[in-house]
Enzyme design. Structure first.
Site, PDB file in Angstrom:
ATOM      1  N   ASP A  44       0.842  -1.200   0.000  1.00 58.35           N
ATOM      2  CA  ASP A  44       0.000   0.000   0.000  1.00 58.35           C
ATOM      3  C   ASP A  44       0.878   1.251   0.000  1.00 58.35           C
ATOM      4  O   ASP A  44       1.642   1.470   0.937  1.00 58.35           O
ATOM      5  CB  ASP A  44      -0.886   0.013   1.254  1.00 58.35           C
ATOM      6  N   TYR A  49       2.995   9.667  -0.089  1.00 61.46           N
ATOM      7  CA  TYR A  49       4.020   9.032   0.757  1.00 61.46           C
ATOM      8  C   TYR A  49       5.432   9.285   0.222  1.00 61.46           C
ATOM      9  O   TYR A  49       6.403   9.077   0.949  1.00 61.46           O
ATOM     10  CB  TYR A  49       3.789   7.516   0.892  1.00 61.46           C
ATOM     11  N   LYS A  74      -2.574   6.026  -4.402  1.00 64.19           N
ATOM     12  CA  LYS A  74      -3.721   6.909  -4.106  1.00 64.19           C
ATOM     13  C   LYS A  74      -3.519   8.293  -4.696  1.00 64.19           C
ATOM     14  O   LYS A  74      -2.409   8.827  -4.694  1.00 64.19           O
ATOM     15  CB  LYS A  74      -3.895   7.047  -2.582  1.00 64.19           C
ATOM     16  N   HIS A 105      -7.546   9.431  -2.219  1.00 64.85           N
ATOM     17  CA  HIS A 105      -6.951   9.351  -0.870  1.00 64.85           C
ATOM     18  C   HIS A 105      -7.899   9.872   0.223  1.00 64.85           C
ATOM     19  O   HIS A 105      -7.908   9.365   1.344  1.00 64.85           O
ATOM     20  CB  HIS A 105      -5.634  10.127  -0.852  1.00 64.85           C
TER      21      HIS A 105
HETATM   22  N1  LIG Z   1      -5.608   6.199   3.575  1.00 59.00           N
HETATM   23  C1  LIG Z   1      -5.125   6.903   4.580  1.00 59.00           C
HETATM   24  O1  LIG Z   1      -5.487   8.061   4.806  1.00 59.00           O
HETATM   25  C2  LIG Z   1      -4.115   6.254   5.475  1.00 59.00           C
HETATM   26  C3  LIG Z   1      -3.781   6.854   6.703  1.00 59.00           C
HETATM   27  C4  LIG Z   1      -2.874   6.197   7.529  1.00 59.00           C
HETATM   28  C5  LIG Z   1      -2.308   5.004   7.129  1.00 59.00           C
HETATM   29  N2  LIG Z   1      -2.608   4.452   5.902  1.00 59.00           N
HETATM   30  C6  LIG Z   1      -1.977   3.190   5.435  1.00 59.00           C
HETATM   31  O2  LIG Z   1      -2.077   2.220   6.463  1.00 59.00           O
HETATM   32  C7  LIG Z   1      -0.790   1.755   6.810  1.00 59.00           C
HETATM   33  C8  LIG Z   1      -0.735   1.335   8.265  1.00 59.00           C
HETATM   34  O3  LIG Z   1      -1.051   2.400   9.124  1.00 59.00           O
HETATM   35  P1  LIG Z   1       0.063   3.244   9.943  1.00 59.00           P
HETATM   36  O4  LIG Z   1       1.365   3.219   9.244  1.00 59.00           O
HETATM   37  O5  LIG Z   1      -0.567   4.547  10.222  1.00 59.00           O
HETATM   38  O6  LIG Z   1       0.174   2.516  11.331  1.00 59.00           O
HETATM   39  P2  LIG Z   1       0.190   1.022  11.940  1.00 59.00           P
HETATM   40  O7  LIG Z   1       0.470   0.026  10.893  1.00 59.00           O
HETATM   41  O8  LIG Z   1      -1.038   0.908  12.748  1.00 59.00           O
HETATM   42  O9  LIG Z   1       1.373   1.131  12.978  1.00 59.00           O
HETATM   43  C9  LIG Z   1       2.709   1.284  12.632  1.00 59.00           C
HETATM   44  C10 LIG Z   1       3.474   1.387  13.951  1.00 59.00           C
HETATM   45  O10 LIG Z   1       3.333   0.149  14.664  1.00 59.00           O
HETATM   46  C11 LIG Z   1       4.623  -0.386  14.915  1.00 59.00           C
HETATM   47  N3  LIG Z   1       4.537  -1.841  14.766  1.00 59.00           N
HETATM   48  C12 LIG Z   1       4.478  -2.539  13.611  1.00 59.00           C
HETATM   49  N4  LIG Z   1       4.384  -3.859  13.835  1.00 59.00           N
HETATM   50  C13 LIG Z   1       4.374  -4.012  15.180  1.00 59.00           C
HETATM   51  C14 LIG Z   1       4.291  -5.153  16.026  1.00 59.00           C
HETATM   52  N5  LIG Z   1       4.186  -6.380  15.516  1.00 59.00           N
HETATM   53  N6  LIG Z   1       4.326  -4.951  17.364  1.00 59.00           N
HETATM   54  C15 LIG Z   1       4.410  -3.703  17.854  1.00 59.00           C
HETATM   55  N7  LIG Z   1       4.477  -2.576  17.123  1.00 59.00           N
HETATM   56  C16 LIG Z   1       4.460  -2.743  15.776  1.00 59.00           C
HETATM   57  C17 LIG Z   1       5.528   0.231  13.885  1.00 59.00           C
HETATM   58  O11 LIG Z   1       6.843   0.293  14.372  1.00 59.00           O
HETATM   59  P3  LIG Z   1       8.149  -0.075  13.490  1.00 59.00           P
HETATM   60  O12 LIG Z   1       7.917   0.445  12.097  1.00 59.00           O
HETATM   61  O13 LIG Z   1       9.211   0.643  14.229  1.00 59.00           O
HETATM   62  O14 LIG Z   1       8.295  -1.567  13.518  1.00 59.00           O
HETATM   63  C18 LIG Z   1       4.932   1.617  13.745  1.00 59.00           C
HETATM   64  O15 LIG Z   1       5.363   2.460  14.800  1.00 59.00           O
HETATM   65  C19 LIG Z   1       0.103   2.951   6.447  1.00 59.00           C
HETATM   66  O16 LIG Z   1       1.469   2.603   6.420  1.00 59.00           O
HETATM   67  C20 LIG Z   1      -0.492   3.348   5.139  1.00 59.00           C
HETATM   68  O17 LIG Z   1      -0.066   2.453   4.119  1.00 59.00           O
HETATM   69  C21 LIG Z   1      -3.524   5.054   5.086  1.00 59.00           C
END
Ligand SMILES: NC(=O)c1ccc[n+]([C@@H]2O[C@H](COP(=O)([O-])OP(=O)(O)OC[C@H]3O[C@@H](n4cnc5c(N)ncnc54)[C@H](OP(=O)(O)O)[C@@H]3O)[C@@H](O)[C@H]2O)c1
Length: 255
Positions: A44, A49, A74, A105
């Site tokens: 994704d 990004y 997006k 997005h």
């Molecule tokens: N459409 C939108 O508006 C939108 C908005 C936000 C996000 N997104 C998409 O959704 C994806 C995921 O959301 P996100 O990046 O916001 O947050 P997330 O995946 O909920 O959380 C990422 C955080 O969790 C930590 N983490 C990962 N695996 C872990 C585990 N097994 N145990 C403990 N901590 C862990 C990571 O640390 P480390 O990296 O240090 O391991 C990082 O700090 C994004 O990357 C993006 O692709 C889309």
């Protein structure tokens, strides 16, 4: 459980994807290459990004054939007037002729909501993306697109976690044939919650794995991000256990 789910229109999307927001430069290439070698087949990204070139490089480095990887990008809402150009820039950064899923997005204002969707419909007709959808849309906004253009988005990517659980909103997606893709599964969870810890211990799993498995059992596509190799592996290892109905209800009640 099948590892993919079928979008309206027939394209299959892997239920677990790799999130890449905030992964840039070398960290993005390294993490995505690791993810692909670990077995992720869904990445994704987004124009915003700033990592599409790194993802394209990781894909080529990984040796995994392009045809085996589902790529989402997006359209930023402020680029509606330059939508086609923006997609062409994504494709040229990724160095691929088409993506698998192109999303708006976030909802643009007023009538641009409709013009944006018409650009996505045209891009799909021209073969630049296999499927189209949206992100951060309300149910009313989904209905507006369907009513005004005749086509409902195949997928809506929105924030989701046990703490956001909203059975009514989930049902609204299911009734419309829209796949709900949850983002920020960990950021929106309390991974130190004793409720999660107890369920995780019962299965010999981590709280993070329990959160992701809960999404899968609700039919929600999930896209965890990590820049840490061991966590990238952990977040994909979700098919060797199942939560009980009682555990699902306990997690639902965290909202
Ligand atoms: N459409 C939108 O508006 C939108 C908005 C936000 C996000 N997104 C998409 O959704 C994806 C995921 O959301 P996100 O990046 O916001 O947050 P997330 O995946 O909920 O959380 C990422 C955080 O969790 C930590 N983490 C990962 N695996 C872990 C585990 N097994 N145990 C403990 N901590 C862990 C990571 O640390 P480390 O990296 O240090 O391991 C990082 O700090 C994004 O990357 C993006 O692709 C889309």
């Amino acid at each position: 459980m099948e590892q993919t789910v079928r979008l309206a229109g027939g394209v299959e999307i892997p239920r677990v994807g790799f999130g890449t927001w905030q992964l840039t430069r070398r960290a993005a290439t390294d993490a995505v290459r690791h993810a692909l070698r670990a077995g992720y087949r869904h990445i994704d990204t987004a124009t915003l990004y700033g990592n599409e070139a790194e993802i394209g490089r990781a894909l080529r480095d990984s040796g995994v054939p392009r045809s085996e990887v589902f790529i989402t990008t997006k359209l930023p809402p402020e680029r509606v007037k330059r939508a086609r150009k923006t997609l062409e820039q994504s494709l040229s950064a990724l160095k691929v002729p088409s993506v698998d899923l192109w999303l708006i997005h976030a909802p643009p204002p007023g009538q641009e909501l409709i013009t944006a969707w018409q650009s996505l419909l045209a891009a799909r007709a021209d073969g630049l993306t296999r499927a189209i959808g949206v992100s951060n849309f309300s149910t009313a906004q989904l209905d507006r697109l369907a009513n005004e253009t005749g086509e409902m988005p195949a997928l809506n990517q929105i924030p989701w976690s046990p703490w956001d659980h909203d059975p009514k909103r989930l049902a609204e997606h299911q009734e419309r044939g829209v796949v709900l893709e949850g983002y920020s599964p960990f950021k929106r969870s309390d991974l130190r919650s004793p409720v999660l810890a107890e369920i995780a211990a019962a299965h010999g799993r981590t709280p993070a794995q329990v959160v992701l498995r809960w999404h899968l059992q609700h039919g929600i596509v999930v896209i965890p991000k990590s820049g840490t190799p061991a966590r990238i592996d952990e977040n994909l290892d979700l098919y060797g256990f199942a939560l009980t109905d009682d555990e699902m209800s306990t997690l639902d009640a965290l909202a």
